[in-house]
Design a protein around this motif. Structure first.
Motif, mmCIF file in Angstrom:
data_model
loop_
_atom_site.group_PDB
_atom_site.id
_atom_site.type_symbol
_atom_site.label_atom_id
_atom_site.label_comp_id
_atom_site.label_asym_id
_atom_site.label_seq_id
_atom_site.Cartn_x
_atom_site.Cartn_y
_atom_site.Cartn_z
ATOM 1 N N ALA A 144 10.121 7.869 -11.022
ATOM 2 C CA ALA A 144 9.804 6.433 -10.904
ATOM 3 C C ALA A 144 8.515 6.089 -10.888
ATOM 4 C CB ALA A 144 10.760 5.846 -9.767
ATOM 5 N N ALA A 145 7.676 6.964 -10.421
ATOM 6 C CA ALA A 145 6.101 6.749 -10.355
ATOM 7 C C ALA A 145 5.623 6.967 -11.931
ATOM 8 C CB ALA A 145 5.350 7.646 -9.446
ATOM 9 N N LEU A 146 5.852 7.771 -12.521
ATOM 10 C CA LEU A 146 5.695 8.035 -14.054
ATOM 11 C C LEU A 146 6.000 6.863 -14.980
ATOM 12 C CD1 LEU A 146 5.965 11.973 -14.082
ATOM 13 C CD2 LEU A 146 3.771 10.547 -13.466
ATOM 14 N N LYS A 147 7.260 6.297 -14.758
ATOM 15 C CA LYS A 147 7.486 5.327 -15.376
ATOM 16 C C LYS A 147 6.841 4.155 -15.259
ATOM 17 C CE LYS A 147 11.925 2.478 -16.618
ATOM 18 N NZ LYS A 147 11.053 1.216 -16.265
ATOM 19 N N ALA A 148 6.444 3.786 -13.925
ATOM 20 C CA ALA A 148 5.638 2.658 -13.656
ATOM 21 C C ALA A 148 4.189 3.081 -14.221
ATOM 22 C CB ALA A 148 5.508 2.614 -12.146
ATOM 23 N N MET A 149 3.829 4.256 -14.285
ATOM 24 C CA MET A 149 2.537 4.545 -14.725
ATOM 25 C C MET A 149 2.381 4.153 -16.248
ATOM 26 S SD MET A 149 0.780 8.085 -15.228
ATOM 27 C CE MET A 149 1.668 8.468 -16.778
ATOM 28 N N PHE A 150 3.495 4.560 -17.126
ATOM 29 C CA PHE A 150 3.736 4.339 -18.412
ATOM 30 C C PHE A 150 3.751 2.797 -18.684
ATOM 31 C CE2 PHE A 150 4.190 8.799 -19.057
ATOM 32 C CZ PHE A 150 3.313 9.167 -19.987
ATOM 33 N N ASP A 151 4.559 2.005 -17.839
ATOM 34 C CA ASP A 151 4.602 0.580 -18.063
ATOM 35 C C ASP A 151 3.207 -0.172 -17.908
ATOM 36 O OD1 ASP A 151 7.057 0.396 -18.205
ATOM 37 O OD2 ASP A 151 7.700 0.221 -16.041
ATOM 38 N N ALA A 152 2.362 0.589 -17.062
ATOM 39 C CA ALA A 152 0.864 0.100 -16.969
ATOM 40 C C ALA A 152 0.253 0.453 -18.362
ATOM 41 C CB ALA A 152 0.083 0.592 -16.015
ATOM 42 N N VAL A 153 0.472 1.635 -18.673
ATOM 43 C CA VAL A 153 -0.097 2.001 -20.066
ATOM 44 C C VAL A 153 0.081 0.995 -21.074
ATOM 45 C CG1 VAL A 153 -0.183 3.845 -21.825
ATOM 46 C CG2 VAL A 153 -0.203 4.433 -19.496
ATOM 47 N N ARG B 156 0.685 -1.195 0.147
ATOM 48 C CA ARG B 156 0.068 0.095 0.119
ATOM 49 C C ARG B 156 0.881 1.328 -0.085
ATOM 50 N NH1 ARG B 156 -2.193 3.984 2.732
ATOM 51 N NH2 ARG B 156 -4.496 4.692 2.294
ATOM 52 N N THR B 157 2.150 1.128 0.757
ATOM 53 C CA THR B 157 2.923 2.419 0.732
ATOM 54 C C THR B 157 3.300 2.984 -0.606
ATOM 55 O OG1 THR B 157 3.767 1.486 2.853
ATOM 56 C CG2 THR B 157 5.045 3.306 1.730
ATOM 57 N N THR B 158 3.620 1.905 -1.453
ATOM 58 C CA THR B 158 4.008 2.114 -2.907
ATOM 59 C C THR B 158 3.044 2.930 -3.449
ATOM 60 O OG1 THR B 158 5.408 0.137 -2.944
ATOM 61 C CG2 THR B 158 4.787 1.389 -5.014
ATOM 62 N N MET B 159 1.739 2.428 -3.233
ATOM 63 C CA MET B 159 0.791 3.112 -4.170
ATOM 64 C C MET B 159 0.040 4.571 -3.591
ATOM 65 S SD MET B 159 0.472 1.729 -6.978
ATOM 66 C CE MET B 159 -0.910 2.832 -7.530
ATOM 67 N N ALA B 160 0.322 4.387 -2.307
ATOM 68 C CA ALA B 160 0.101 6.000 -1.699
ATOM 69 C C ALA B 160 1.120 6.914 -1.804
ATOM 70 C CB ALA B 160 0.229 5.457 0.015
ATOM 71 N N THR B 161 2.391 6.589 -2.314
ATOM 72 C CA THR B 161 3.226 7.247 -2.835
ATOM 73 C C THR B 161 3.085 7.447 -4.345
ATOM 74 O OG1 THR B 161 4.828 6.831 -1.316
ATOM 75 C CG2 THR B 161 5.902 7.996 -3.126
ATOM 76 N N TYR B 162 3.257 6.369 -5.192
ATOM 77 C CA TYR B 162 3.190 6.511 -6.798
ATOM 78 C C TYR B 162 1.684 6.863 -7.174
ATOM 79 C CZ TYR B 162 7.393 4.148 -7.494
ATOM 80 O OH TYR B 162 8.756 3.794 -7.700
ATOM 81 N N GLY B 163 0.782 6.690 -6.432
ATOM 82 C CA GLY B 163 -0.639 7.040 -7.066
ATOM 83 C C GLY B 163 -0.805 8.647 -7.053
ATOM 84 N N PRO B 164 -0.532 9.372 -6.175
ATOM 85 C CA PRO B 164 -0.755 10.945 -6.248
ATOM 86 C C PRO B 164 0.275 11.181 -7.152
ATOM 87 C CG PRO B 164 -0.619 10.513 -3.788
ATOM 88 C CD PRO B 164 -0.154 8.995 -4.721
#
Length: 419
Positions: free
Chosen positions: A135-144, A77-85
């Protein structure tokens, strides 16, 4: 647009009759809630899965799908609490300007980075913080890419210059404030020009005396606050942070200070109770409520702290209070460990005569280990930075000077130790 985290646990909350008639309540818990739980399970929605809402509170389908896919790829949850915003901020900026995620280019990313690193209200994002967002945006584009929306991740372009080199090598020194600064921040920032002065003060003192993270303390339920605490020195009661709320899904016990408990009790009686009654939500278990009677969001707390910083002239965030707890707690643990020269001498003699080599742990009970458990750090070395703070900052040295007064009171003590 808004970012929200799912709360499947609310499906089990019983609401008062004034809010939901008994027949409807029975239908909800016997039929609707089980169906909702099955839907959550089938779609993979958990308490750590964020989603996006339009301004009209309608679900933003694309943004929510991207965030949901990110949650399946990133653990904890910590990861998404940081990456989500971070991901939400980028998506809201993109969609707000009419952009499409399949059209994002490396040049667009560079422009976004430049905007984020430009001073806003006198503050610019620091290199290490930017690297976390990158790092969060890179993970977001991986999801895309995983969703098939586009074939490539623009963050991987070799000429992008996406990360700030070397920024992650040296961690930022933890920011903290003195207790006098905290009083000014509380009294002249959190408690003025607001309709929730007791809530703000109680929440800040809970952070200060427990060392909890923002998302851990924000999920503190009203049922965890005892009616008659067993006060012990500065501790009113112990709160067990549950594993789903802790970083890395690690549970731990934290102290809640007497002053924080008193503030919480006053807030519960004078602000929270009337607010629940006004909105006919007496059955709510959330401790920290906004003006609508709903649970405070993490963004809401960050806004409260920003405003209080401006009003009081003391810059502080929820994480600042966690660092302040750590510094003062370590000073207190060391003071207790070094209570007298006699104890130090006796413990050294006992440890060396017994053939033990870990003299430090034998004498002090390792205050850093205790602080590590209180803060919920995974790695012991992470806690070392607070020793550096104690040794480098004159404000803490001045306020904690009594440590040395009680440790070695006279020349005789030194002679005894040297003998």
């Amino acid at each position: 647009m808004r970012l929200k985290f799912s709360e499947p646990g609310l499906l089990d909350v019983r609401l008062p009759d004034t809010f939901m008639p008994p027949a409807l309540e029975a239908f909800w818990h016997q039929t609707a809630a089980p169906l909702a739980r099955k839907l959550y399970a089938r779609t993979g929605v958990t308490a750590r899965t964020p989603f996006m809402l339009e301004d009209a509170f309608a679900l933003h389908d694309l943004g929510s799908a991207i965030l949901r896919t990110m949650a399946t790829q990133k653990g904890g949850r910590t990861t998404m609490a940081t990456y989500g915003p971070h991901a939400f901020r980028f998506l809201a900026d993109l969609f707000g300007h009419g952009g499409r995620i399949e059209d994002v280019t490396p040049n667009h990313l560079l422009q976004y980075k430049a905007r984020r690193k430009s001073p806003v209200d006198g503050r610019a994002i620091k290199p290490r913080s930017w690297n976390s967002e990158a790092a969060a945006l890179k993970a977001m584009f991986d999801a895309v890419v995983l969703l098939g929306i586009r074939p490539d991740n623009p963050c991987n372009h070799p000429n992008l210059g996406w990360l700030d080199g070397g920024a992650s090598v040296e961690p930022d020194e933890p920011k903290f404030i003195t207790l006098e600064q905290f009083r000014r921040f509380r009294d002249h920032g959190l408690m003025v020009r607001t309709r929730s002065p007791l809530r703000n003060a109680a929440y800040a003192e809970t952070l200060l005396t427990s060392g909890m993270r923002l998302y851990e303390s924000n999920r503190f339920p009203r049922t965890a606050m005892p009616d008659h605490p067993q006060a012990n020195a500065g501790r009113a009661f112990t709160y067990g942070v549950p594993a789903p709320d802790g970083k890395g899904h690690r549970a731990r016990d934290v102290p809640i200070g007497v002053s924080a408990y008193r503030r919480m009790r006053d807030y519960d009686r004078l602000e929270r109770g009337p607010r629940l009654e006004r909105w006919s939500l007496e059955g709510s278990t959330a401790m920290w409520l906004n003006q609508s009677g709903e649970q405070m969001g993490e963004f809401g707390w960050e806004a409260v702290f920003r405003r209080a910083s401006e009003l009081s002239g003391v810059e502080a965030t929820p994480h600042t209070l966690r660092h302040t707890f750590a510094v003062y707690m370590l000073a207190g643990l060391l003071r207790i460990a070094m209570a007298s020269a006699d104890r130090v001498r006796d413990e050294v003699r006992r440890a060396t005569e017994g053939g033990r080599t870990d003299v430090y742990a034998a004498i002090f009970g390792d205050p850093l280990r205790k602080l590590q458990r209180l803060l919920g750090h995974k790695h012991y070395e992470t806690t070392f930075i607070y020793l550096e703070v104690l040794g480098a900052d004159d404000r803490i040295i001045d306020e904690a000077l009594s440590i040395f007064d009680t440790a070695f009171g006279s020349e005789e003590d030194y002679r005894d130790l040297a003998a």
